[in-house]
Design an enzyme around this catalytic site. Sequence first.
Site, PDB file in Angstrom:
ATOM      1  N   TYR A   1       2.110 -10.011 -23.861  1.00  0.00           N
ATOM      2  CA  TYR A   1       2.881  -8.793 -23.563  1.00  0.00           C
ATOM      3  C   TYR A   1       2.474  -8.200 -22.216  1.00  0.00           C
ATOM      4  O   TYR A   1       3.323  -7.644 -21.505  1.00  0.00           O
ATOM      5  CB  TYR A   1       2.770  -7.770 -24.711  1.00  0.00           C
ATOM      6  CG  TYR A   1       3.634  -8.170 -25.887  1.00  0.00           C
ATOM      7  CD1 TYR A   1       4.997  -7.876 -25.916  1.00  0.00           C
ATOM      8  CD2 TYR A   1       3.108  -8.893 -26.950  1.00  0.00           C
ATOM      9  CE1 TYR A   1       5.806  -8.280 -26.974  1.00  0.00           C
ATOM     10  CE2 TYR A   1       3.902  -9.303 -28.013  1.00  0.00           C
ATOM     11  CZ  TYR A   1       5.252  -8.994 -28.025  1.00  0.00           C
ATOM     12  OH  TYR A   1       6.052  -9.409 -29.071  1.00  0.00           O
TER      13      TYR A   1
ATOM     14  N   GLN B   1      18.508  -2.916 -26.702  1.00  0.00           N
ATOM     15  CA  GLN B   1      17.527  -3.695 -27.464  1.00  0.00           C
ATOM     16  C   GLN B   1      16.389  -4.118 -26.541  1.00  0.00           C
ATOM     17  O   GLN B   1      15.434  -4.739 -26.984  1.00  0.00           O
ATOM     18  CB  GLN B   1      18.194  -4.942 -28.045  1.00  0.00           C
ATOM     19  CG  GLN B   1      19.337  -4.632 -28.997  1.00  0.00           C
ATOM     20  CD  GLN B   1      20.190  -5.877 -29.233  1.00  0.00           C
ATOM     21  OE1 GLN B   1      19.922  -6.672 -30.123  1.00  0.00           O
ATOM     22  NE2 GLN B   1      21.225  -6.051 -28.427  1.00  0.00           N
ATOM     23  N   ASN B   2      16.517  -3.808 -25.264  1.00  0.00           N
ATOM     24  CA  ASN B   2      15.524  -4.285 -24.293  1.00  0.00           C
ATOM     25  C   ASN B   2      14.282  -3.405 -24.306  1.00  0.00           C
ATOM     26  O   ASN B   2      14.365  -2.194 -24.519  1.00  0.00           O
ATOM     27  CB  ASN B   2      16.134  -4.325 -22.899  1.00  0.00           C
ATOM     28  CG  ASN B   2      17.293  -5.301 -22.833  1.00  0.00           C
ATOM     29  OD1 ASN B   2      17.417  -6.158 -23.716  1.00  0.00           O
ATOM     30  ND2 ASN B   2      18.137  -5.169 -21.831  1.00  0.00           N
TER      31      ASN B   2
ATOM     32  N   ASP C   1      12.171  -3.464 -21.613  1.00  0.00           N
ATOM     33  CA  ASP C   1      11.817  -3.112 -20.229  1.00  0.00           C
ATOM     34  C   ASP C   1      12.335  -1.705 -19.945  1.00  0.00           C
ATOM     35  O   ASP C   1      12.961  -1.070 -20.809  1.00  0.00           O
ATOM     36  CB  ASP C   1      12.390  -4.157 -19.248  1.00  0.00           C
ATOM     37  CG  ASP C   1      13.914  -4.224 -19.313  1.00  0.00           C
ATOM     38  OD1 ASP C   1      14.567  -3.187 -19.098  1.00  0.00           O
ATOM     39  OD2 ASP C   1      14.449  -5.321 -19.598  1.00  0.00           O
TER      40      ASP C   1
ATOM     41  N   HIS D   1      14.407  -1.353 -29.978  1.00  0.00           N
ATOM     42  CA  HIS D   1      13.317  -2.285 -30.242  1.00  0.00           C
ATOM     43  C   HIS D   1      12.023  -1.867 -29.558  1.00  0.00           C
ATOM     44  O   HIS D   1      11.161  -2.707 -29.282  1.00  0.00           O
ATOM     45  CB  HIS D   1      13.726  -3.708 -29.837  1.00  0.00           C
ATOM     46  CG  HIS D   1      14.802  -4.281 -30.712  1.00  0.00           C
ATOM     47  ND1 HIS D   1      15.522  -5.414 -30.403  1.00  0.00           N
ATOM     48  CD2 HIS D   1      15.266  -3.874 -31.930  1.00  0.00           C
ATOM     49  CE1 HIS D   1      16.390  -5.666 -31.378  1.00  0.00           C
ATOM     50  NE2 HIS D   1      16.259  -4.745 -32.305  1.00  0.00           N
TER      51      HIS D   1
ATOM     52  N   CYS E   1      -2.115   2.678 -31.183  1.00  0.00           N
ATOM     53  CA  CYS E   1      -3.137   2.096 -32.058  1.00  0.00           C
ATOM     54  C   CYS E   1      -2.462   1.465 -33.280  1.00  0.00           C
ATOM     55  O   CYS E   1      -1.601   2.091 -33.909  1.00  0.00           O
ATOM     56  CB  CYS E   1      -4.114   3.176 -32.486  1.00  0.00           C
ATOM     57  SG  CYS E   1      -5.320   2.534 -33.679  1.00  0.00           S
TER      58      CYS E   1
ATOM     59  N   CYS F   1      -4.125   3.877 -36.432  1.00  0.00           N
ATOM     60  CA  CYS F   1      -3.829   5.309 -36.609  1.00  0.00           C
ATOM     61  C   CYS F   1      -2.542   5.735 -35.901  1.00  0.00           C
ATOM     62  O   CYS F   1      -2.087   6.867 -36.093  1.00  0.00           O
ATOM     63  CB  CYS F   1      -5.002   6.171 -36.141  1.00  0.00           C
ATOM     64  SG  CYS F   1      -5.201   6.245 -34.359  1.00  0.00           S
TER      65      CYS F   1
ATOM     66  N   CYS G   1     -10.050   5.910 -33.307  1.00  0.00           N
ATOM     67  CA  CYS G   1     -10.486   5.265 -34.550  1.00  0.00           C
ATOM     68  C   CYS G   1     -11.064   3.872 -34.318  1.00  0.00           C
ATOM     69  O   CYS G   1     -11.447   3.210 -35.278  1.00  0.00           O
ATOM     70  CB  CYS G   1      -9.313   5.194 -35.533  1.00  0.00           C
ATOM     71  SG  CYS G   1      -8.113   3.918 -35.118  1.00  0.00           S
TER      72      CYS G   1
ATOM     73  N   ALA H   1      26.569  -9.654 -16.279  1.00  0.00           N
ATOM     74  CA  ALA H   1      26.566  -8.189 -16.363  1.00  0.00           C
ATOM     75  C   ALA H   1      26.939  -7.524 -15.038  1.00  0.00           C
ATOM     76  O   ALA H   1      27.733  -6.581 -15.009  1.00  0.00           O
ATOM     77  CB  ALA H   1      25.188  -7.717 -16.818  1.00  0.00           C
TER      78      ALA H   1
HETATM   79  P1  OAD Z   1      19.509 -13.078 -26.665  1.00  0.00           P
HETATM   80  O1  OAD Z   1      18.603 -13.931 -25.859  1.00  0.00           O
HETATM   81  O2  OAD Z   1      19.684 -13.382 -28.106  1.00  0.00           O
HETATM   82  O3  OAD Z   1      20.941 -13.090 -26.005  1.00  0.00           O
HETATM   83  C1  OAD Z   1      21.110 -12.907 -24.623  1.00  0.00           C
HETATM   84  C2  OAD Z   1      22.573 -12.799 -24.292  1.00  0.00           C
HETATM   85  O4  OAD Z   1      22.667 -12.539 -22.905  1.00  0.00           O
HETATM   86  C3  OAD Z   1      23.372 -14.084 -24.581  1.00  0.00           C
HETATM   87  O5  OAD Z   1      24.588 -13.749 -25.231  1.00  0.00           O
HETATM   88  C4  OAD Z   1      23.610 -14.642 -23.175  1.00  0.00           C
HETATM   89  O6  OAD Z   1      24.857 -15.358 -23.076  1.00  0.00           O
HETATM   90  C5  OAD Z   1      23.695 -13.364 -22.367  1.00  0.00           C
HETATM   91  N1  OAD Z   1      23.444 -13.500 -20.926  1.00  0.00           N
HETATM   92  C6  OAD Z   1      22.682 -14.387 -20.247  1.00  0.00           C
HETATM   93  N2  OAD Z   1      22.718 -14.124 -18.920  1.00  0.00           N
HETATM   94  C7  OAD Z   1      23.518 -13.045 -18.757  1.00  0.00           C
HETATM   95  C8  OAD Z   1      23.962 -12.280 -17.636  1.00  0.00           C
HETATM   96  N3  OAD Z   1      23.587 -12.571 -16.384  1.00  0.00           N
HETATM   97  N4  OAD Z   1      24.775 -11.220 -17.858  1.00  0.00           N
HETATM   98  C9  OAD Z   1      25.173 -10.897 -19.108  1.00  0.00           C
HETATM   99  N5  OAD Z   1      24.788 -11.584 -20.200  1.00  0.00           N
HETATM  100  C10 OAD Z   1      23.978 -12.638 -20.032  1.00  0.00           C
HETATM  101  O7  OAD Z   1      19.020 -11.571 -26.440  1.00  0.00           O
HETATM  102  P2  OAD Z   1      19.333 -10.283 -27.320  1.00  0.00           P
HETATM  103  O8  OAD Z   1      20.694 -10.344 -27.897  1.00  0.00           O
HETATM  104  O9  OAD Z   1      18.976  -9.106 -26.507  1.00  0.00           O
HETATM  105  O10 OAD Z   1      14.104  -8.557 -30.442  1.00  0.00           O
HETATM  106  O11 OAD Z   1      18.277 -10.461 -28.486  1.00  0.00           O
HETATM  107  C11 OAD Z   1      18.178  -9.477 -29.455  1.00  0.00           C
HETATM  108  C12 OAD Z   1      16.743  -9.344 -29.894  1.00  0.00           C
HETATM  109  O12 OAD Z   1      16.218 -10.630 -30.258  1.00  0.00           O
HETATM  110  C13 OAD Z   1      15.788  -8.882 -28.804  1.00  0.00           C
HETATM  111  O13 OAD Z   1      15.778  -7.491 -28.627  1.00  0.00           O
HETATM  112  C14 OAD Z   1      14.471  -9.374 -29.311  1.00  0.00           C
HETATM  113  C15 OAD Z   1      14.862 -10.749 -29.749  1.00  0.00           C
HETATM  114  O14 OAD Z   1      14.062 -11.329 -30.758  1.00  0.00           O
HETATM  115  C16 OAD Z   1      12.865  -8.111 -30.571  1.00  0.00           C
HETATM  116  O15 OAD Z   1      11.985  -8.411 -29.793  1.00  0.00           O
HETATM  117  C17 OAD Z   1      12.667  -7.225 -31.754  1.00  0.00           C
END
Ligand code: OAD
Length: 243
Positions: free
Chosen positions: A57, A91-92, A94, A109, A117, A120, A151, A232
Amino acid sequence: MPTAPRVVFFTGAGMSAESGIPTFRDALTGLWSRFDPAELACEAGFRRDPALVWGWYRWRAARASTAMPHAGHAAITALQDVGHTVTVVTQNVDDLHERAGHARVLHLHGSLFASRCIDCGRPADPEPMREPLPEGADAGVRLEPPPCPDCRGLLRPGVVWFGETLPDAAWQAALQAIDACDLLLVVGTSGLVHPAALLPERAARLGRRVIVIDPDPTGIDAIATQVLRLPASAGLQQLQRLL
Ligand code: OAD
């Protein structure tokens, strides 16, 4: 005068991809094609090997810290600047939305920059994820998590791991934003992770316009009013036309 539509952006890893932050499920470059979530993204993995998980991380946080928002982030800021009510539900983990100046960002997320911690719950201050990585460190760097000053438990990353519930305040606020919006833009998410992926379904059920921006097919396309097969940055630069 008609009021400006209330817009919600629901973003996933694809939103940050053009800033140089890898997605999770893209076949070649996604984090889950190279790293094992059972080791790195659950409490059991952390308890088994805290230094491995903390180091991973710290590596991700260092990459996120040097990444810069792109033209798609700027297009969202511009919408806000002309008076639209804009909520970003992300969901990001960053902080690119915040650094692009987005005023209302809900992190479903958690955040790479909200360590606490594991025992605690005390938030870390100062935030250790802001520290630069040791020279030459890569994704496999082992770094011991610092102890909690209260703690002596271990600090853990502030992200939601598999098997954990979403932060309730962010989730409730996201539901309210969806219910109150006129338009939902879903940007860069595969739509495979629940409960987050239920938000677009909810918007569609309520009769809201749902527009997907993603270069590849997603689990949300079927309920979308419109799909833009674009990255995007290019898709969001067409925002004014989509309102
Ligand atoms: P994914 O990796 O599952 O999906 C990424 C999406 O971004 C896909 O649909 C790609 O086609 C798309 N993509 C790639 N490049 C792109 C671009 N330049 N512009 C737009 N889209 C693009 O990621 P998430 O859907 O965010 O959870 O995943 C959901 C969750 O799964 C995350 O938050 C994380 C992961 O496990 C946790 O960590 C709890």
